[in-house]
Enzyme design. Structure first.
Site, mmCIF file in Angstrom:
data_model
loop_
_atom_site.group_PDB
_atom_site.id
_atom_site.type_symbol
_atom_site.label_atom_id
_atom_site.label_comp_id
_atom_site.label_asym_id
_atom_site.label_seq_id
_atom_site.Cartn_x
_atom_site.Cartn_y
_atom_site.Cartn_z
ATOM 1 N N ARG A 1 -1.074 -23.767 3.960
ATOM 2 C CA ARG A 1 -1.300 -23.636 5.403
ATOM 3 C C ARG A 1 -0.265 -24.415 6.216
ATOM 4 N NH1 ARG A 1 -7.782 -22.863 6.347
ATOM 5 N NH2 ARG A 1 -8.390 -22.636 4.176
ATOM 6 N N GLU B 1 -8.086 -10.617 2.953
ATOM 7 C CA GLU B 1 -7.492 -9.974 1.779
ATOM 8 C C GLU B 1 -7.452 -8.445 1.872
ATOM 9 O OE1 GLU B 1 -8.371 -14.019 1.025
ATOM 10 O OE2 GLU B 1 -9.822 -12.453 1.540
ATOM 11 N N ASP C 1 -7.234 -16.486 -8.552
ATOM 12 C CA ASP C 1 -6.632 -15.319 -7.901
ATOM 13 C C ASP C 1 -5.124 -15.422 -7.652
ATOM 14 O OD1 ASP C 1 -7.210 -17.360 -6.093
ATOM 15 O OD2 ASP C 1 -7.989 -16.045 -4.536
#
Length: 605
Positions: free
Chosen positions: A240, A504, A369
């Site tokens: 971020r 996503e 992921d």
């Protein structure tokens, strides 16, 4: 929709003092005939989103409106439920508006859900969730009511408007803090580093929001300090903060952002001082110390393998190899570790031993992921030279096919399940919906064509995770039926019914549209934006996570706007609807896992 070009007013934008800014011009927005769509809340008529009639009326229906048959999910109870105070106070009010021409009064009922309007005049006939039209009678009736024609340029402007609305809440109630709590009109703090503001910097630049960007830049220059006695999560701060600052530097050329990126990058380095060189999860950026979570010496595999794009880029820009060396040592170790299954990795890795722990479980959801995503993207970032990254990625995709892919009953939706000690659990996190986009990106770069076939199938499944819910919003986790007893492909457990405004699915829709130009992906993204506006928009500014996507009457707002809604979700929606395929070209940039674009390195050959 490919049709309407938005280049016709480019000259107007060139006159602005934009310092190299290349946003998409807002385009010539068609005027909406007076009275066809009465205005609502703070959305100006020229950016009015398409109106979908709700499957369940919240308020008494004006006589001229007719509800089309709902194709979204099973029948739901037609109960009203209690309307909470914030809904009533901020949202449900009758507005009497005079028609500009004839002075007639047109009454509009406005719901707290922002975009849900029931107007006395007719609106455009809507397609259902599956794209089928309504009845012939509906069509004839709609034709007689002169529907508004909605063009692609409206969608681009609607995303800008959604961003401004979210930013309005952040600026008013959470300025300089990590997250907005839009219903209580206050803020939440995680690291105390202005996460939402930093995450949103490059989004504002891409959307062409010059004024908002300028005030955010001033905050970064005068207020942002990393010399704080605070623990931050290595992974979250990297994707971020470091990712957002590096991306904004590349887009703007403004060295303020590079200087801040160097500062935070250096302060995160103590995380790598472990016996195994597998980094700790937490760093105190003021004290220069790092440690694992209190309850374990493990780090999650996704977290230690999804910081490479950012640290590699920091080394390239600073000519200081320590950052790249640290993250590539992690990559080398994970590459040769025992405990994988056909290229699939477990979820945890020990910072002392450097070995996988709790080896029995394999997932493409939380904790694993972005490991797969960053294998492909590092290979692309480095100019397709690092063959071990490519080999690991290709092996993992084959491992997914062999171990995790299944189809539902009755509709044969393809999904990625989870393996636990040899047993397949037919559940899929919304997080897994990054995979269609990643597969498509690989196929675009010369990987096997069957990767694109799988991307097409999984994209349909992720779309259905939205379309089959009563709010049109996906749950955090879906369970899929292999032998359906109730006629449904997807079930949602009560604990999994929340929606956090995650990106996503719209991320993958962006990739799929860029590579196929199939307009259905834009339509699916538009449906999602409208559902966000209906069920998560807070009138005083901001959007909120909700607790129950199965209840359109009371979706149970959670009073939190995650920074990734501005950093990722709205950015990907904007790029999906934009007709400028050179705006963040996928042949020149890769997106980190927080949607911050970083350049593909120039070839040195």
């Amino acid at each position: 929709m490919k049709g309407l070009s938005d280049r016709s007013i480019k000259e107007d934008w060139v006159e602005m003092d934009n310092g190299g800014l290349r946003p998409i011009p807002p385009g010539l927005v068609p005027k909406i005939p007076p009275g066809v769509v009465p205005g609502f809340q703070d959305i100006p008529p020229e950016v009015m989103p398409e109106i979908q009639r709700p499957s369940i009326p919240l308020l008494p229906k004006p006589p001229a409106m007719r509800k089309p048959p709902s194709k979204r999910g099973p029948p739901v109870l037609q109960k009203r439920g209690n309307v909470s105070d914030w809904q009533v106070k901020d949202g449900e009010e009758e507005i009497v508006k005079r028609d500009e021409d004839g002075g007639k009064e047109a009454k509009t009922v406005i719901s707290w859900r922002g975009a849900m309007i029931e107007a006395e005049q007719g609106t455009e006939l809507q397609s259902t969730a599956h794209g089928k039209e309504g009845t012939v009678a509906d069509a004839e009736k709609a034709a007689s009511l002169k529907p508004v024609t909605v063009k692609a340029v409206d969608r681009v402007e609607a995303v800008r408007e959604a961003f401004r609305h979210a930013w309005k809440g952040y600026k008013a109630f959470a300025w300089g803090h990590d997250e907005l709590k839009p219903i209580s009109k206050t803020h939440g703090e995680w690291f105390g580093l202005g996460l939402t503001l930093i995450d949103a910097l490059d989004t504002m630049w891409i959307l062409g929001l010059k004024d908002e960007f300028a005030e955010a830049r001033k905050w970064v220059e005068t207020e942002l300090s990393f010399s704080k006695n605070v623990d931050v999560n290595l992974f979250e701060s990297t994707i971020r903060i470091l990712g957002g600052l590096l991306s904004t530097y590349h887009l703007t050329g403004d060295t303020l952002f590079l200087d801040k990126a160097k500062d935070i990058g250096f302060r995160l380095m103590p995380a790598f001082k472990t016996p195994s060189k597998i980094p700790y999860s937490d760093v105190n950026i003021g004290k220069g110390t790092a440690h694992p979570p209190r309850w374990t010496t493990d780090s999650t595999v996704a977290e230690v393998t999804s910081i490479q794009l950012e640290f590699r880029e920091l080394s390239r820009l600073t000519q200081d190899p320590q950052y790249q060396n640290a993250v590539e040592e992690v990559t080398r170790q994970v590459h040769r570790l025992e405990g994988k299954r056909d290229g699939l990795v477990p979820m945890f890795i020990n910072t002392n031993s450097g070995k996988f722990t709790r080896r029995g479980a394999f997932t493409l959801g939380a904790r694993a992921d972005s490991y797969y995503e960053y294998l492909l993207k590092q290979w692309l970032q480095g100019g397709k030279k690092e063959t071990e990254l490519l080999e690991d990625y290709l092996q993992a995709i084959e491992g997914v096919r062999k171990n995790l892919l299944r189809q539902t009953s009755p509709s044969k939706l393809t999904f990625v399940g989870e393996l636990s000690n040899g047993h397949l659990n037919p559940k899929m996190d919304h997080l897994v919906c990054f995979l269609p986009g990643t597969l498509a990106l690989g196929a675009h770069n010369g990987l096997p064509a069957d990767h694109m076939d799988l991307a097409l199938q999984l994209m349909e499944t992720c779309h259905q995770m939205y379309a089959q819910m009563e709010t049109g919003l996906s749950p955090e986790i879906a369970h899929f039926n292999l032998q359906s007893s109730n006629g449904r492909d997807i079930d949602v457990k009560p604990a999994d019914r929340h929606n956090l405004l995650r990106p996503e699915t719209v991320e993958s829709l962006f990739y799929m549209y860029r590579f196929t130009k199939d307009s259905k992906y834009r339509d699916w993204g538009w449906d999602i934006l409208q559902s966000f506006n209906k069920y998560t928009r807070v009138p005083s500014g901001g959007y909120t996570s909700i607790g129950n996507v199965r209840d359109p009457v009371n979706p149970a707002p959670r009073d939190k706007m995650e920074s990734f809604f501005l950093g990722e979700t709205l950015k990907y929606l904007f790029l999906l609807f934009s007709d400028d395929s050179e705006l963040i070209s996928l042949d020149k940039y890769i997106f980190n896992t927080e949607a911050h674009p970083l350049p593909i390195w120039p070839s040195t050959s």
